[in-house]
Design a protein around this motif. Sequence first.
Motif, PDB file in Angstrom:
ATOM      1  N   ALA A 110       4.906  12.721   2.976  1.00 15.90           N
ATOM      2  CA  ALA A 110       4.155  12.048   1.920  1.00 15.90           C
ATOM      3  C   ALA A 110       2.875  11.433   2.462  1.00 15.90           C
ATOM      4  O   ALA A 110       1.811  11.501   1.833  1.00 15.90           O
ATOM      5  CB  ALA A 110       5.022  10.972   1.261  1.00 15.90           C
ATOM      6  N   ARG A 111       2.949  10.855   3.651  1.00 10.30           N
ATOM      7  CA  ARG A 111       1.762  10.209   4.211  1.00 10.30           C
ATOM      8  C   ARG A 111       0.767  11.238   4.732  1.00 10.30           C
ATOM      9  O   ARG A 111      -0.453  11.020   4.675  1.00 10.30           O
ATOM     10  CB  ARG A 111       2.183   9.196   5.271  1.00 10.30           C
ATOM     11  CG  ARG A 111       2.792   7.969   4.577  1.00 10.30           C
ATOM     12  CD  ARG A 111       3.571   7.062   5.475  1.00 10.30           C
ATOM     13  NE  ARG A 111       2.736   6.183   6.262  1.00 10.30           N
ATOM     14  CZ  ARG A 111       3.194   5.085   6.878  1.00 10.30           C
ATOM     15  NH1 ARG A 111       4.460   4.737   6.750  1.00 10.30           N
ATOM     16  NH2 ARG A 111       2.386   4.344   7.607  1.00 10.30           N
ATOM     17  N   ILE A 112       1.259  12.387   5.208  1.00  8.07           N
ATOM     18  CA  ILE A 112       0.344  13.473   5.566  1.00  8.07           C
ATOM     19  C   ILE A 112      -0.427  13.935   4.341  1.00  8.07           C
ATOM     20  O   ILE A 112      -1.647  14.104   4.374  1.00  8.07           O
ATOM     21  CB  ILE A 112       1.128  14.644   6.195  1.00  8.07           C
ATOM     22  CG1 ILE A 112       1.568  14.291   7.618  1.00  8.07           C
ATOM     23  CG2 ILE A 112       0.281  15.918   6.213  1.00  8.07           C
ATOM     24  CD1 ILE A 112       2.488  15.310   8.244  1.00  8.07           C
ATOM     25  N   ARG A 113       0.279  14.117   3.228  1.00 10.71           N
ATOM     26  CA  ARG A 113      -0.392  14.548   1.997  1.00 10.71           C
ATOM     27  C   ARG A 113      -1.411  13.507   1.534  1.00 10.71           C
ATOM     28  O   ARG A 113      -2.504  13.848   1.074  1.00 10.71           O
ATOM     29  CB  ARG A 113       0.635  14.809   0.896  1.00 10.71           C
ATOM     30  CG  ARG A 113       1.539  16.016   1.154  1.00 10.71           C
ATOM     31  CD  ARG A 113       2.341  16.365  -0.090  1.00 10.71           C
ATOM     32  NE  ARG A 113       3.312  17.409   0.137  1.00 10.71           N
ATOM     33  CZ  ARG A 113       3.024  18.714   0.210  1.00 10.71           C
ATOM     34  NH1 ARG A 113       1.765  19.108   0.087  1.00 10.71           N
ATOM     35  NH2 ARG A 113       3.980  19.598   0.406  1.00 10.71           N
ATOM     36  N   ALA A 114      -1.050  12.218   1.649  1.00 15.21           N
ATOM     37  CA  ALA A 114      -1.967  11.154   1.228  1.00 15.21           C
ATOM     38  C   ALA A 114      -3.233  11.142   2.086  1.00 15.21           C
ATOM     39  O   ALA A 114      -4.347  11.011   1.572  1.00 15.21           O
ATOM     40  CB  ALA A 114      -1.264   9.801   1.298  1.00 15.21           C
ATOM     41  N   VAL A 115      -3.072  11.287   3.398  1.00 15.72           N
ATOM     42  CA  VAL A 115      -4.233  11.300   4.296  1.00 15.72           C
ATOM     43  C   VAL A 115      -5.109  12.518   4.009  1.00 15.72           C
ATOM     44  O   VAL A 115      -6.341  12.427   3.982  1.00 15.72           O
ATOM     45  CB  VAL A 115      -3.785  11.280   5.767  1.00 15.72           C
ATOM     46  CG1 VAL A 115      -4.956  11.583   6.701  1.00 15.72           C
ATOM     47  CG2 VAL A 115      -3.184   9.923   6.114  1.00 15.72           C
ATOM     48  N   LEU A 116      -4.499  13.678   3.780  1.00 17.89           N
ATOM     49  CA  LEU A 116      -5.272  14.879   3.478  1.00 17.89           C
ATOM     50  C   LEU A 116      -6.023  14.740   2.163  1.00 17.89           C
ATOM     51  O   LEU A 116      -7.160  15.198   2.036  1.00 17.89           O
ATOM     52  CB  LEU A 116      -4.347  16.101   3.432  1.00 17.89           C
ATOM     53  CG  LEU A 116      -3.825  16.580   4.790  1.00 17.89           C
ATOM     54  CD1 LEU A 116      -2.762  17.653   4.605  1.00 17.89           C
ATOM     55  CD2 LEU A 116      -4.961  17.102   5.663  1.00 17.89           C
ATOM     56  N   ARG A 117      -5.404  14.097   1.169  1.00 15.86           N
ATOM     57  CA  ARG A 117      -6.109  13.864  -0.101  1.00 15.86           C
ATOM     58  C   ARG A 117      -7.324  12.987   0.124  1.00 15.86           C
ATOM     59  O   ARG A 117      -8.408  13.255  -0.407  1.00 15.86           O
ATOM     60  CB  ARG A 117      -5.174  13.217  -1.118  1.00 15.86           C
ATOM     61  CG  ARG A 117      -4.220  14.169  -1.818  1.00 15.86           C
ATOM     62  CD  ARG A 117      -3.644  13.549  -3.076  1.00 15.86           C
ATOM     63  NE  ARG A 117      -2.924  12.311  -2.794  1.00 15.86           N
ATOM     64  CZ  ARG A 117      -1.634  12.259  -2.483  1.00 15.86           C
ATOM     65  NH1 ARG A 117      -0.937  13.379  -2.380  1.00 15.86           N
ATOM     66  NH2 ARG A 117      -1.047  11.095  -2.259  1.00 15.86           N
ATOM     67  N   ARG A 118      -7.160  11.923   0.903  1.00 21.88           N
ATOM     68  CA  ARG A 118      -8.293  11.034   1.150  1.00 21.88           C
ATOM     69  C   ARG A 118      -9.394  11.746   1.926  1.00 21.88           C
ATOM     70  O   ARG A 118     -10.578  11.531   1.685  1.00 21.88           O
ATOM     71  CB  ARG A 118      -7.836   9.798   1.937  1.00 21.88           C
ATOM     72  CG  ARG A 118      -6.871   8.905   1.188  1.00 21.88           C
ATOM     73  CD  ARG A 118      -6.852   7.497   1.751  1.00 21.88           C
ATOM     74  NE  ARG A 118      -6.539   7.457   3.168  1.00 21.88           N
ATOM     75  CZ  ARG A 118      -5.331   7.262   3.672  1.00 21.88           C
ATOM     76  NH1 ARG A 118      -4.285   7.147   2.866  1.00 21.88           N
ATOM     77  NH2 ARG A 118      -5.135   7.204   4.975  1.00 21.88           N
ATOM     78  N   ALA A 119      -8.992  12.615   2.855  1.00 24.98           N
ATOM     79  CA  ALA A 119      -9.974  13.298   3.706  1.00 24.98           C
ATOM     80  C   ALA A 119     -10.754  14.365   2.950  1.00 24.98           C
ATOM     81  O   ALA A 119     -11.899  14.668   3.292  1.00 24.98           O
ATOM     82  CB  ALA A 119      -9.281  13.928   4.903  1.00 24.98           C
ATOM     83  N   THR A 120     -10.149  14.942   1.912  1.00 29.66           N
ATOM     84  CA  THR A 120     -10.801  16.047   1.207  1.00 29.66           C
ATOM     85  C   THR A 120     -11.367  15.644  -0.140  1.00 29.66           C
ATOM     86  O   THR A 120     -11.979  16.454  -0.815  1.00 29.66           O
ATOM     87  CB  THR A 120      -9.808  17.204   0.991  1.00 29.66           C
ATOM     88  OG1 THR A 120      -8.663  16.719   0.271  1.00 29.66           O
ATOM     89  CG2 THR A 120      -9.345  17.782   2.316  1.00 29.66           C
ATOM     90  N   THR A 121     -11.181  14.375  -0.546  1.00 30.09           N
ATOM     91  CA  THR A 121     -11.710  13.904  -1.824  1.00 30.09           C
ATOM     92  C   THR A 121     -12.625  12.730  -1.572  1.00 30.09           C
ATOM     93  O   THR A 121     -12.172  11.595  -1.454  1.00 30.09           O
ATOM     94  CB  THR A 121     -10.564  13.470  -2.769  1.00 30.09           C
ATOM     95  OG1 THR A 121      -9.630  14.536  -2.868  1.00 30.09           O
ATOM     96  CG2 THR A 121     -11.107  13.130  -4.149  1.00 30.09           C
ATOM     97  N   PRO A 122     -13.941  12.944  -1.484  1.00 32.05           N
ATOM     98  CA  PRO A 122     -14.842  11.867  -1.147  1.00 32.05           C
ATOM     99  C   PRO A 122     -15.016  10.827  -2.230  1.00 32.05           C
ATOM    100  O   PRO A 122     -15.366   9.707  -1.959  1.00 32.05           O
ATOM    101  CB  PRO A 122     -16.181  12.586  -0.895  1.00 32.05           C
ATOM    102  CG  PRO A 122     -16.077  13.865  -1.631  1.00 32.05           C
ATOM    103  CD  PRO A 122     -14.628  14.241  -1.588  1.00 32.05           C
TER     104      PRO A 122
END
Length: 228
Positions: A110-122
């Motif tokens: 879940a935290r990997i997905r959250a970090v990836l969302r933040r990294a790819t959604t400016p």
Amino acid sequence: MSILVVEDDPGIRDIVEVALRFHGFLVRSVTTCEDALAEVDRDPPALVVLDVMLPDGDGFEVCRRIRAAGRHTPVIFLTARDTTADTVRGLALGGDDYITKPFSVEALVARIRAVLRRATTPSVGEPDRTVLRVADLELDEGRWEVRRAGVAVDLSPTEFRLLACLMENRDRVLTKRQLLELVWGYGGPTQVVETYISYLRRKLDPLGPPLIHTQRGIGYTLRPPQVP
């Protein structure tokens, strides 16, 4: 998305690999600092899951060198070192999250997905607002660009999100806890907020009057300079 797992414990490494593959990620794994840096340089992954205590060195140093090379690859520390000082150090060096062992596999995913969302959604804040301006500071969410007085300012993804959050809430004091939730997405040691505020000030203040102000005992606010 490709995930690089840097872990020398074969039991933990196997568990993480199986869980990530089950959830649709492509997984590569290495066991040393040297191999981790070589893999990031050879074929940058979407995210690195990084142990701190490795056979040939320190995972903190791996993260530091990744950031020093100008790479913004998200890094999640996964480690048995659970002191507040270690957490602050990992996040201050450019880590995006810090998870301590023992850990829940579901929480890790879940935290990997959250970090990836933040990294790819400016975008931060209103989805139809792409450019934020305060005085001579301009932040373009769509292009992931920041300029002050016409000068380009190079920010890491975490610095960018923190600045966007402050600009979205201009003239409003945000507590350190609020900033942790809004920017990092979880509660944790507030020292990491102080560290990143200092990073922003070092990059912005040489270009003009200070814009980020400390409300002692509460938090921070961004406001334009007062005109005499």
